[in-house]
Design an enzyme around this catalytic site. Structure first.
Site, PDB file in Angstrom:
ATOM      1  CG  ASP A   1      -7.672  -2.804  -0.674  1.00 45.72           C
ATOM      2  OD1 ASP A   1      -6.562  -2.220  -0.999  1.00 45.72           O
ATOM      3  OD2 ASP A   1      -7.603  -2.751   0.498  1.00 45.72           O
TER       4      ASP A   1
ATOM      5  CG  ASP B   1      -1.709  -1.215   1.493  1.00 42.27           C
ATOM      6  OD1 ASP B   1      -1.219  -2.274   2.028  1.00 42.27           O
ATOM      7  OD2 ASP B   1      -2.848  -1.032   0.832  1.00 42.27           O
TER       8      ASP B   1
HETATM    9  C1  DX5 Z   1      -6.261   1.506   1.787  1.00 39.74           C
HETATM   10  C2  DX5 Z   1      -5.573   0.382   2.156  1.00 39.74           C
HETATM   11  C3  DX5 Z   1      -6.449  -0.779   3.185  1.00 39.74           C
HETATM   12  C4  DX5 Z   1      -5.713  -2.024   3.410  1.00 39.74           C
HETATM   13  C5  DX5 Z   1      -6.732  -3.058   3.744  1.00 39.74           C
HETATM   14  O1  DX5 Z   1      -7.012   1.873   2.706  1.00 39.74           O
HETATM   15  O2  DX5 Z   1      -5.357  -0.387   0.917  1.00 39.74           O
HETATM   16  O3  DX5 Z   1      -7.716  -0.834   2.358  1.00 39.74           O
HETATM   17  O4  DX5 Z   1      -5.453  -2.361   2.036  1.00 39.74           O
HETATM   18  O5  DX5 Z   1      -7.149  -2.576   5.079  1.00 39.74           O
HETATM   19  P1  DX5 Z   1      -8.158  -3.863   5.761  1.00 39.74           P
HETATM   20  O6  DX5 Z   1      -8.240  -5.026   5.243  1.00 39.74           O
HETATM   21  O7  DX5 Z   1      -7.700  -3.751   7.216  1.00 39.74           O
HETATM   22  O8  DX5 Z   1      -9.705  -3.024   5.551  1.00 39.74           O
END
Ligand code: DX5
Length: 235
Positions: free
Chosen positions: A187, A47
């Site tokens: 995601d 990320d």
């Molecule tokens: C963007 C990030 C999150 C992360 C996933 O905000 O990319 O979405 O990947 O986080 P969780 O699975 O904890 O929602």
């Protein structure tokens, strides 16, 4: 009892589990990637946040490069970065075979996605919750995957936005009806309680962060349970 939604025809693309690295212990980043692969993930999503496109700041290509030799699964860079064209080659050089560009982050999306290919990687395009699929239908020939965000990007641990399911289904229907070879990734808030609905709608690449690390039975169980729940939507 609401009836279970019927999966769309042609949604037989393999399910893949792609962990987000946001929740890992950054003091042991390399071991965390090894642990994720040993737990059975299919790829790793990094990320990348610039503090401008999203209200958070994470890390750059050097950290990705530092762990590339530790595991052999594909790496993908989720570029939550304003105008990211300049940094794409650096993530390719760091070992990311798939580069995810947000449709909202560039002025000339077709050029930016084409430039990913020119840099030697495969391209994917991401859509924030408010962005319609119509914004990317004319560039699906340039990508192997569309990421539909099920949270507003920037942080892990947010709540899944279920109203994205019709959007996922519309895109999957378009892909199937046009005979395209495109995955749909989701995601944000993906976990045991939400993965089946996202899979039924048409997602086949599942990004999870916090859900993987809060499973009391451990990482391997979290990964296998998520995969099993997705697979169960097709039985
Ligand atoms: C963007 C990030 C999150 C992360 C996933 O905000 O990319 O979405 O990947 O986080 P969780 O699975 O904890 O929602």
């Amino acid at each position: 009892m609401p009836s279970e939604p019927t999966p769309l025809p042609g949604t037989d693309r393999p399910f893949e589990i792609a962990p987000s690295v946001l929740p890992v212990d950054f003091a042991n980043f390399g071991q965390a990637c090894v642990d994720l692969v040993e737990a059975g993930v299919d790829r790793i999503q990094f990320d990348i946040m610039d503090g401008r496109f999203v209200p958070n700041l994470t890390f750059g290509p050097d950290l990705v490069a530092s762990v590339r030799s530790l595991v052999d699964v594909p790496f993908e860079a989720h570029l939550m970065v304003h105008e990211p064209d300049w940094i794409v080659p650096q993530f390719v050089d760091a070992g990311c075979g798939l580069i995810i560009v947000h449709a909202e982050s560039v002025i000339h999306l077709h050029r930016s996605l084409s430039a990913v290919g020119d840099a030697g990687a495969r391209a994917a395009v991401a859509l924030n919750p408010a962005t319609p699929i119509e914004d990317v239908l004319d560039v699906l020939d340039l990508v192997e995957m569309v990421l539909i965000m099920t949270v507003n990007p920037g942080f892990g641990g947010q709540s899944y936005i279920a109203t994205m399911e019709p959007k996922i289904a519309r895109l999957r229907r378009h892909i199937v009806e046009h005979g395209l070879d495109v995955d749909i990734e989701v995601d944000g808030g993906i976990g045991p309680a939400t993965v089946a609905a996202a899979a039924t709608a048409g997602a086949n690449v599942l990004v999870a962060g916090s859900a993987l690390f809060r499973d009391p039975a451990g990482l391997a169980h979290a990964v296998s349970d998520l995969r099993a729940r997705a697979e169960a939507t097709r039985s």
